[in-house]
Scaffold this active site. Structure first.
Site, PDB file in Angstrom:
ATOM      1  N   ASP A  75      42.969  49.540  56.695  1.00  0.00           N
ATOM      2  CA  ASP A  75      41.791  49.099  57.430  1.00  0.00           C
ATOM      3  C   ASP A  75      41.136  50.349  58.006  1.00  0.00           C
ATOM      4  O   ASP A  75      41.760  51.412  58.086  1.00  0.00           O
ATOM      5  CB  ASP A  75      42.215  48.124  58.533  1.00  0.00           C
ATOM      6  CG  ASP A  75      41.067  47.778  59.456  1.00  0.00           C
ATOM      7  OD1 ASP A  75      39.983  47.437  58.950  1.00  0.00           O
ATOM      8  OD2 ASP A  75      41.249  47.867  60.685  1.00  0.00           O
ATOM      9  N   ASP A  97      44.894  46.536  62.094  1.00  0.00           N
ATOM     10  CA  ASP A  97      45.105  46.264  63.516  1.00  0.00           C
ATOM     11  C   ASP A  97      44.312  45.077  64.060  1.00  0.00           C
ATOM     12  O   ASP A  97      44.552  44.643  65.184  1.00  0.00           O
ATOM     13  CB  ASP A  97      44.744  47.497  64.336  1.00  0.00           C
ATOM     14  CG  ASP A  97      43.239  47.678  64.472  1.00  0.00           C
ATOM     15  OD1 ASP A  97      42.525  47.505  63.455  1.00  0.00           O
ATOM     16  OD2 ASP A  97      42.776  47.955  65.588  1.00  0.00           O
ATOM     17  N   ASP A 126      42.426  41.344  60.037  1.00  0.00           N
ATOM     18  CA  ASP A 126      43.426  41.907  59.120  1.00  0.00           C
ATOM     19  C   ASP A 126      44.665  41.026  59.004  1.00  0.00           C
ATOM     20  O   ASP A 126      45.551  41.303  58.192  1.00  0.00           O
ATOM     21  CB  ASP A 126      43.872  43.297  59.594  1.00  0.00           C
ATOM     22  CG  ASP A 126      42.728  44.294  59.609  1.00  0.00           C
ATOM     23  OD1 ASP A 126      41.909  44.255  58.679  1.00  0.00           O
ATOM     24  OD2 ASP A 126      42.655  45.094  60.563  1.00  0.00           O
TER      25      ASP A 126
END
Length: 726
Positions: free
Chosen positions: A442, A622, A626
């Site tokens: 991410d 995080d 996600d």
């Protein structure tokens, strides 16, 4: 006077407590941090003052640790002793119980070591007597040496082998079998056979075998215990951070209370050398914090008013007052402990194989031993020989090596990763991490810090910066906070504004020297939007000025990308952000594969597509968006700063701010898997070779004890290699 102790359950009862207090004064152990001592004269002065204080039974000073440890009556408090030392010019502060527990010697380890020493000492003496017997001693001398061996062996076995007998008895009472049942039976059988031989003036007795078996079994267990102690488990590390008491500010005075009595909003005083008892916000004082055990960071960080602190962090240099925001089960330390509990309850595929083998072991080895006894008795008609072979089979088939194959390695590996700042939540995560060949990142909050950084500070004039700073000071927007953070490095003072107000969804506006000023969206101030993250300032009718931002890289991001590339790992960047910042970050890190504007379902689908091609995927993220991707990946990692949902969905939590340890984690996981496989191979090879020898009568009980214990020690030593490898 002899002290009376009670069991933990009884000590909680008022009656038991009153009885103990009435018959013997209870001692307390106190510890003081002494940052100003520096020589032997300091030690002498401190110890003299402490030992002279009424109620103190003993005081010792450690110059290396700059710490004093005191044994005293319950009426003696650390505050009283600190005041005495401060009166003679020494700075002194109480050290919390968590710091002390981290350095205490483990009672179970001491107990095992003591039993091991007794068994070893007795074995050496009996071996000396056995040498004379093996050398051809005559009947009377041989009988004397056998009875002397029995006199040494019986009490030594009764003490040293007590853990095996106790565990076996408990298992039999519960109607089940465990590994200690055949071990106890083998020891008892060796003793019974030896006593029988001795009473009949026989040539052979196996007191040395019984003692040697006990010695090597204890050696294997103690070595496993030390492996666990060296690779200190995450649960123990977190337990060492707990603080049972705190200093609450009441009417301007500090009062010592139990942490359980604290409530949200209370103000607590944390002195230098003490741990934070709660989560909170610093309201007064400046100091430095040591977050090494909690986050893996080695450098102290600055602590000042307004900063958020977590339970377990150590206050280093100055007193701090902290407003409580979370305590007990709501604290970050407790939540971390809960994650550890999840990790310790996890089970690996290799462990399940060992469990299946252990379940089959006890009945199987009893049947094998009984068949060996009956077969040799029928074949030879010699009861003594049949009993010796049965005992050898019981001893040599002990699956200690199999039982140590997994826990010895996983304990060492988990402890090593925890010290590097990675908490393993799931028992199978280590195996899955070892197989990873693809990593998906991410962007915001993972590869970047998630905090905007002003990039064109030097390209703006002083008036623009001064007005922007004043408008930003009244806003909690992340870009406003980024402006304030950047302005702290300058000497520019905020402009004097009037009629400041925040317009939700647009920005802030005010009057400056009679001129309207605005800070906010491009469309609100009449500017053309930028591809780069920006906010705009307009002064009167002048052209708007752009304040440009970028998301700063998370520490260790470049090192991690380089490490993964060197390992041949395929990497992808996927983000819900727009294309421009995603492309810029990919270019900065050298990532060729990137995807922007991805929704949560897109991230999960992307990972499923990789898996359908045979990829073994590690997802690092995080955010709430996600969570699906973290759950979909083969294994997942999230930072400790991630949202709760992301941390719950992930298999591993990154405790520190740097990403660098993740590359090393892959290496450790691969080595751990390799060590587990090696241990299984060692245990399997041992049984393939040793069991036929025992059944064929080619291994005496003594040789069987040596062979079985050597395999256990070999497995434990192989696991310990993991902690020493780079």
């Amino acid at each position: 006077m002899t002290a009376i102790s009670a069991c933990p359950a009884c000590s909680a009862a008022p009656a038991a407590e009153a009885l103990a207090q009435s018959q013997a004064p209870r001692e307390v152990n106190l510890a003081l941090s002494l940052p100003s001592i520096h020589c032997a004269a300091c030690i002498s002065s401190v110890e003299r003052v402490l030992n002279a204080h009424p109620g103190v039974h003993g005081a010792r000073v450690n110059l290396t640790l700059k710490r004093a440890q005191i044994e005293a009556d319950p009426s003696v408090t650390a505050e009283l002793l600190a005041a005495k030392l401060e009166a003679i010019g020494f700075e002194a502060h109480e050290l919390d119980a968590g710091s002390l527990r981290a350095t205490e010697t483990d009672k179970a380890g001491r107990d095992l070591l003591m039993r091991l020493a007794v068994a070893g000492f007795a074995s050496m003496n009996v071996m000396l007597l056995s040498v004379a017997v093996w050398s051809g001693a005559e009947a009377a001398t041989r009988d004397l040496f056998h009875w002397l061996s029995a006199a040494i062996t019986l009490p030594a076995i009764g003490f040293s082998a007590q853990p095996f007998f106790s565990n076996a008895y408990a298992a039999l009472r519960a109607g089940r079998l465990n590994m200690d049942v055949p071990i106890s039976l083998a020891i008892a059988l060796a003793l019974a056979t030896s006593l029988w031989e001795t009473s009949l003036s026989g040539e052979h007795a196996y007191f040395d075998a019984a003692l040697t078996l006990t010695f090597f079994l204890l050696a294997g267990r103690y070595l496993d215990h030390r492996a666990r102690a060296v690779a200190r488990s995450a649960a123990e590390e977190l337990a060492a951070l707990e603080v049972p008491r705190a200093l609450r500010i009441e009417n301007g005075e500090s009062v010592q209370v139990s942490v359980s009595e604290l409530k949200i909003g209370d103000i607590v005083l944390v002195r230098p050398g003490g741990r934070m008892p709660v989560d909170g916000v610093i309201t007064e004082g400046r100091s430095e914090l040591d977050r090494a055990l909690l986050t893996g960071e080695t450098l102290p960080v600055l602590a000042e008013p307004g900063q958020v602190v977590s339970a377990g962090e150590v206050n280093l240099t100055g007193p701090l007052k902290v407003r409580v925001s979370a305590v007990g089960e709501d604290s970050s330390l407790y939540r971390m402990a809960q994650l550890v509990a999840v990790a310790e309850s996890g089970r690996s595929n290799y462990t399940s194989l060992a469990d299946k083998a252990a379940k089959l072991y006890a009945p199987g080895v009893h049947i094998l031993s009984a068949l060996s006894f009956l077969g040799w008795l029928i074949y030879s008609g010699d009861m003594r020989m049949a009993l010796n072979i049965a005992a050898a089979v019981l001893i040599i088939t002990c699956p200690c090596a199999l039982g140590l194959a997994v826990p010895a390695v996983t304990t060492a590996a988990s402890g090593r990763l925890f010290r590097k700042g990675l908490l393993i939540k799931d028992g199978t995560a280590m195996e899955r991490l070892a197989k990873v060949d693809t990593v998906v990142f991410d962007k915001t909050g993972t590869l970047t810090q998630g905090t905007p950084k002003l990039t064109n500070l030097n390209g703006l004039d002083a008036d623009v910066l001064s007005v922007a700073m004043a408008l930003a000071s009244g806003s909690s927007h992340p870009l406003a906070q980024g402006i304030l953070e950047a302005m702290r490095e300058t000497d520019i003072a905020p402009a004097n504004l009037v009629d400041v107000r925040e317009v939700p969804g647009f920005g802030s506006e005010a009057m400056w020297n009679g001129t309207p000023v605005r800070l906010g969206r491009a469309s609100w101030v009449g500017a053309t939007p930028s591809d780069q993250t920006a906010t705009w300032l307009q002064i009167g009718n002048a052209a708007p000025s752009a304040l440009l931002f970028e998301d700063a890289l998370r520490e260790g991001a470049k090192e991690l990308i380089a490490d993964l590339a060197a390992k041949g790992i395929e990497m992808h960047l996927i983000s819900g952000d727009t294309a421009a910042p995603v492309r810029a970050l990919a270019d900065t890190l050298g990532l060729e594969n990137w995807t922007a504007n991805a929704l949560p379902v897109d991230k999960a689908d992307f990972i499923n597509a990789l898996k359908s091609k045979g990829a073994l995927v590690l997802m690092i993220g995080d955010g709430l968006n996600d969570t699906a991707a973290l759950s979909t990946a083969n294994v997942s990692i999230s930072p400790a700063s991630a949202l709760d949902a992301a941390r719950v969905a992930s298999d591993i939590v990154l405790l520190g701010n740097t990403l660098a340890p993740i590359g090393g984690a892959l290496t450790v996981a691969r080595k751990a898997t390799k060590r587990i496989k090696e241990n299984f191979q060692i245990a399997t090879l041992y049984n393939i070779i040793a069991v036929p020898f025992a059944i064929a009568g080619l291994a005496t009980p003594l040789i069987a004890a040596l062979a079985m214990s050597s395999s256990s020690i070999t497995v434990s030593l192989n696991a310990l290699r993991l902690g020493r490898e780079k």
